[in-house]
Design a protein around this motif. Structure first.
Motif, PDB file in Angstrom:
ATOM      1  N   TYR A   1      10.021   6.293  -3.243  1.00  0.00           N
ATOM      2  CA  TYR A   1       9.819   5.305  -2.643  1.00  0.00           C
ATOM      3  C   TYR A   1      11.168   4.523  -2.910  1.00  0.00           C
ATOM      4  O   TYR A   1      12.298   3.757  -2.783  1.00  0.00           O
ATOM      5  CB  TYR A   1       9.547   4.651  -2.440  1.00  0.00           C
TER       6      TYR A   1
ATOM      7  N   SER B   1       0.739  -1.472  -0.181  1.00  0.00           N
ATOM      8  CA  SER B   1       0.223   0.177  -0.683  1.00  0.00           C
ATOM      9  C   SER B   1       1.491   1.726  -0.506  1.00  0.00           C
ATOM     10  O   SER B   1       2.308   1.415   0.019  1.00  0.00           O
ATOM     11  CB  SER B   1      -1.183   0.070   1.605  1.00  0.00           C
ATOM     12  N   ASP B   2       0.266   2.530   0.134  1.00  0.00           N
ATOM     13  CA  ASP B   2       1.127   3.588  -0.203  1.00  0.00           C
ATOM     14  C   ASP B   2       1.356   3.591   0.491  1.00  0.00           C
ATOM     15  O   ASP B   2       2.994   4.397   1.220  1.00  0.00           O
ATOM     16  CB  ASP B   2       0.105   4.313  -1.122  1.00  0.00           C
TER      17      ASP B   2
ATOM     18  N   LEU C   1       4.652   8.635  -5.565  1.00  0.00           N
ATOM     19  CA  LEU C   1       5.439   8.306  -3.640  1.00  0.00           C
ATOM     20  C   LEU C   1       6.231   6.750  -4.524  1.00  0.00           C
ATOM     21  O   LEU C   1       7.617   6.740  -3.753  1.00  0.00           O
ATOM     22  CB  LEU C   1       3.878   7.373  -3.745  1.00  0.00           C
ATOM     23  N   GLU C   2       5.953   6.404  -5.493  1.00  0.00           N
ATOM     24  CA  GLU C   2       6.438   5.090  -5.926  1.00  0.00           C
ATOM     25  C   GLU C   2       8.361   5.237  -6.674  1.00  0.00           C
ATOM     26  O   GLU C   2       8.969   4.837  -6.419  1.00  0.00           O
ATOM     27  CB  GLU C   2       5.950   3.916  -7.194  1.00  0.00           C
TER      28      GLU C   2
ATOM     29  N   TRP D   1       6.203   5.865 -12.937  1.00  0.00           N
ATOM     30  CA  TRP D   1       5.547   5.241 -11.729  1.00  0.00           C
ATOM     31  C   TRP D   1       4.376   6.495 -10.902  1.00  0.00           C
ATOM     32  O   TRP D   1       4.951   7.434 -11.659  1.00  0.00           O
ATOM     33  CB  TRP D   1       7.003   5.244 -11.242  1.00  0.00           C
ATOM     34  N   SER D   2       4.339   6.079  -9.783  1.00  0.00           N
ATOM     35  CA  SER D   2       3.381   7.531  -9.717  1.00  0.00           C
ATOM     36  C   SER D   2       4.822   8.516  -8.769  1.00  0.00           C
ATOM     37  O   SER D   2       6.095   7.392  -8.294  1.00  0.00           O
ATOM     38  CB  SER D   2       2.561   6.933  -8.456  1.00  0.00           C
TER      39      SER D   2
ATOM     40  N   LYS E   1       4.870   2.258   2.053  1.00  0.00           N
ATOM     41  CA  LYS E   1       5.724   2.604   1.333  1.00  0.00           C
ATOM     42  C   LYS E   1       6.075   3.303   2.112  1.00  0.00           C
ATOM     43  O   LYS E   1       6.784   3.869   2.239  1.00  0.00           O
ATOM     44  CB  LYS E   1       5.930   2.494  -0.369  1.00  0.00           C
TER      45      LYS E   1
END
Lengths: 316, 502
Positions: free
Chosen positions: B312, A114-115, B308-309, B305-306, A118
């Motif tokens: 991350y 899930s976000d 956040l990704e 990717w987004s 992360k």
């Protein structure tokens, strides 16, 4: 000595706090990720049921099914296992995951899906990695005395000169570490994991202890693993001790290099290299910068750069 | 992780004080465990570079010479590392690619056989099935293939289709083992990119020596694994030296910039601590901008990717954790839903690798800074607790000293009055012949005397009024009779005892 017992107290406080930090991370990860995982598993089970009730598989249906399964898999939920199977995010597995996160091993199985997971793992890692470093170095500091300084002193008393004594000791330590931290655990792993050969286990131990953590082998991943939580905790402890031993090896090696004057020799070209005009110092395996200052900082009251013998370094 | 454990206070021969660089060796946390080390690390090292604000000219010359020297060494080590990576890449390729090709040919054969017998799904749909299925099979490599077969036990009426299903199951089994071997069985053999071509092997070798270890590619042959171990044994220290050198350069560049800024700021008469704090903040800000934010935006754009990704991925990579669920530059292989090979620019992967190198140095500095703060916090807490205790002790000592002083004055006062009263009484009694009841009045005083003397026997030098039975004679000895009431000559013994307590 009161200060020694105080140090032990501090150290155990450290380790305790480290364990608490791991538990905290495990709880948070578990609470964030597990519901997501459960819901996905339920959905894909339903999907699989619906799919299996069809009489003919057409490409379109199959495609749809597979894309849904893919989406579920992106979150680590497999439709292959029984729905009553173990979760990837129960407390022990989450703690294992938190441990791989802060020791930077990072197997990649499981990963936060899930976000929120992360985002939390970013923050958790940024704080946890330096903290783990601290705990590890503190522990290594504590075991330096019995494992390094005392044996070298023993060797010296039994007649060896300081320099050969350090070399002998380092080699002995190396052999001991390889035996205890790689070969023996590898034997255990190859016995416990059905599909791992001995070579695979050695490979796994080495890759984990160097914190590379490729993730092609992950312990306790077998579906029907008995005592899974205990196994995972044991692997965590093994990782910690193994990392400590690696650090100890590194430190011993550099102290040895100091004693032999290698580091001082190669740190000569600082300003003076331009005086010598020599640009072609040997590069392989040597760098002026790291080893010397490390021990300067580590050797507390000594002057930087003066390392007569590491027996004279303050036994903290 | 092996890279992160320290910040070095490097004292070069020129004597410029601590420029912090990153190194791969564990610096202990002796500060926390050994109070003596507090001397060594007296100031919290907040800034990446702690050069003094005023730069002397000789040091400047020294620094430039040092920088030039280091730059040459660093680039030499850099080229050595690149060479090492290329060697590793070729060896890995040589070890793994044959295995991969074998698996591919097996899969292709099975696929063709299956297509020949198959009825319900045509070849393009099978392609899609396989491509889609692979993306979820790949991460599940660890699970058994029998479970995979259960997935496809679709209930179909005819025997032919049952037979087809069995073959499909068998085929999928092959697919799984192919995927375990790192082979992507979808697509034709010809237009497929190998997982172990030179650039991918180079990238893999890079992930090994940086200890990131994504794991999306990993060696599957025995020889590959053994070579991986040996390769890592040599490569990790080598990369550690490179990282130290790069960190050095970063620190120098940043330090020079900060020195200039500090020169400006010092005109505004800001305190040293504030300068340090500002320089730390600037370091973090600029570093995040260059090494985190910018690459995140680039990855988001190129990899899709987004936000956040991307962040991350950046954080997980640069702390060398390296899960491998997101990997830059690997979109064309076994990722979820990735059906087409993204057309990467030719220099994308080398740029990514270079970014990893410099970003690692930056992150090592940040993480050591955070570690430093931990140390400082714990040391400060210790100090503060110690200070607090010292303060408390001082305060209590002051209070008790004052208290005693007051009591002493009071007791002297009382004694004076008592002496006067006694002399008056003696006069009266000598006139009246009455024996004084002085003895009885003494006893409570004697008791409190010894108690009080025990209390302050080792703190403050106190005054003694040793009182002799001769009225009016006061001698000072060194002990204080707090109550001031004098014992009789019959109690001279007690005086001796009390004085011995000092």
């Amino acid at each position: 000595m009161p200060s020694a017992s105080k140090s032990w107290l501090l150290l155990s406080g450290f380790v305790l706090f480290y364990i608490i930090y791991l538990l905290f991370g495990a709880l948070v990860f578990s609470s964030i990720e597990r519901p997501v995982e459960d819901e996905l598993r339920r959905d894909t089970e339903r999907l699989k049921e619906a799919f299996l009730n069809q009489s003919c598989v057409s490409a379109a249906t199959l495609e749809l099914f597979l894309s849904r399964v893919l989406a579920a898999n992106k979150h680590g939920v497999s439709v292959l296992r029984n729905s009553s199977g173990r979760s990837n995010w129960d407390l022990a597995s989450s703690m294992f995951f938190a441990n791989t996160l802060v020791t930077t091993v990072g197997y990649g199985h499981p990963t936060p899906l899930s976000d929120a997971g992360k985002a939390f793992s970013i923050v958790y890692a940024l704080i946890g990695v330096p903290f783990t470093m601290l705990v590890l170095t503190a522990c290594v500091q504590r075991v330096m005395q019995p494992l390094v300084l005392a044996p070298v002193g023993l060797l010296q008393r039994s007649g060896l000169k300081p320099r050969p004594a350090t070399v002998v000791h380092f080699l002995l330590l190396l052999v001991a570490v390889v035996l205890c931290c790689i070969l023996a655990p590898a034997a255990v792993f190859s016995a416990l994991e059905a599909s791992w050969t001995f070579l695979d286990s050695v490979y796994f131990c080495f890759i984990s202890l160097c914190t590379i953590g490729l993730g092609d082998f992950v312990p306790a991943a077998r579906p029907g693993q008995p005592y899974r939580a205990l196994y995972q905790v044991a692997v965590m402890v093994y990782l910690f001790i193994g990392l400590m031993m690696m650090y100890l090896l590194l430190r011993t090696f550099h102290k040895m290099a100091d004693v032999h004057g290698l580091t001082t020799f190669f740190q000569l070209p600082r300003c003076e290299a331009s005086l010598l005009g020599d640009d072609t110092e040997p590069i392989v395996g040597n760098d002026p910068t790291p080893p010397r200052p490390k021990d300067k900082a580590a050797a507390k009251p000594l002057d930087p750069g003066s390392q007569p013998s590491y027996n004279s370094i303050n036994k903290g | 992780m092996l890279y992160y454990s320290k910040d070095l206070s490097q004292r070069n021969q020129c004597g410029t004080p601590q420029i912090m660089i990153i190194s791969m060796l564990p610096v202990a946390a002796p500060d926390l465990l050994d109070p003596k080390a507090a001397v060594h690390n007296s100031k919290p090292r907040l800034s990446f570079s702690t050069k003094p604000v005023v730069l002397n000219t000789p040091e400047d010359e020294c620094d430039t010479r040092t920088t030039v020297m280091r730059w040459k060494t660093v680039s030499a080590i850099f080229f050595l590392v690149v060479l090492y990576l290329i060697i590793g890449a070729t060896v890995f390729q040589a070890l793994e690619q044959p295995h991969e090709s074998y698996q591919k040919s097996v899969i292709l054969k099975e696929k063709l056989e299956f297509l020949a017998l198959h009825s319900c799904i045509n070849s393009t749909e099978l392609e899609d099935l396989v491509k889609a299925g692979l993306s979820f099979i790949a991460p599940l490599m660890l699970y058994s293939s029998s479970g995979l077969l259960n997935l496809y036990c679709v209930k179909l009426p005819t025997r032919a289709t049952i037979f087809t299903l069995k073959l499909l199951s068998f085929y999928l089994q092959q697919v799984v083992s192919a995927v375990r071997a790192g082979v992507n069985p979808s697509g034709n053999l010809s237009n497929q990119t190998s997982l172990w071509d030179l650039s991918s092997s180079f990238f893999f070798a890079g992930t090994v020596i940086t200890t990131i270890g994504f794991g999306n590619i990993s060696p599957h042959t025995e020889g590959g694994r053994i070579f991986c171990i040996l390769y890592a044994l040599l490569g990790i220290p080598l990369f550690g030296f490179l990282l130290a050198g790069v960190g050095d350069q970063l620190g120098t560049i940043f330090g020079k910039g900060i020195a200039k800024v500090e020169k400006m700021i010092v005109k505004w008469k800001v305190s040293q601590t504030k300068i340090r704090v500002i320089s730390t903040l600037l370091f973090i800000l600029f570093g995040c901008l260059i090494f985190v934010a910018l690459p995140a935006v680039i990855f988001k754009h190129i990899e899709g990717w987004s936000t956040l990704e991307s962040i991350y991925f950046v954080v997980i990579t640069l702390t060398t954790i390296g899960f491998g669920d997101f990997v830059a530059g690997e979109k064309g292989h076994l990722t979820e839903g990735g059906s087409e090979n993204l057309e990467y620019l030719d220099y994308y992967k080398p740029v990514v690798w270079f970014w990893i190198l410099v970003g690692l140095a930056y992150f090592a500095a940040v993480l050591s800074m955070i570690g430093d703060w931990f140390r400082v916090i714990s040391k400060k807490t210790k100090e503060e607790v110690g200070e607090f205790r010292a303060h408390a002790a001082e305060w209590t000592a002051n209070v008790s000293a004052e208290f005693k002083e007051t009591r002493r004055r009071l007791s002297v006062d009382i004694y004076d009055r008592f002496q006067r009263a006694a002399s008056i009484k003696r006069k009266l009694s000598s006139e009246l012949g009455i024996n004084a009841t002085m003895n009885q009045e003494m006893t409570p005083g004697k008791r409190t005397l010894s108690a009080n003397l025990c209390e302050d026997k080792d703190t403050y030098p106190s005054l003694t009024l040793s009182l002799s039975p001769v009225p009016g004679a006061l001698t000072r000895n060194g002990s204080l009779y707090l109550n001031g009431l004098s014992p009789d000559y019959a109690d001279r013994q007690e005086i001796a005892i009390i004085e011995n307590l000092k």
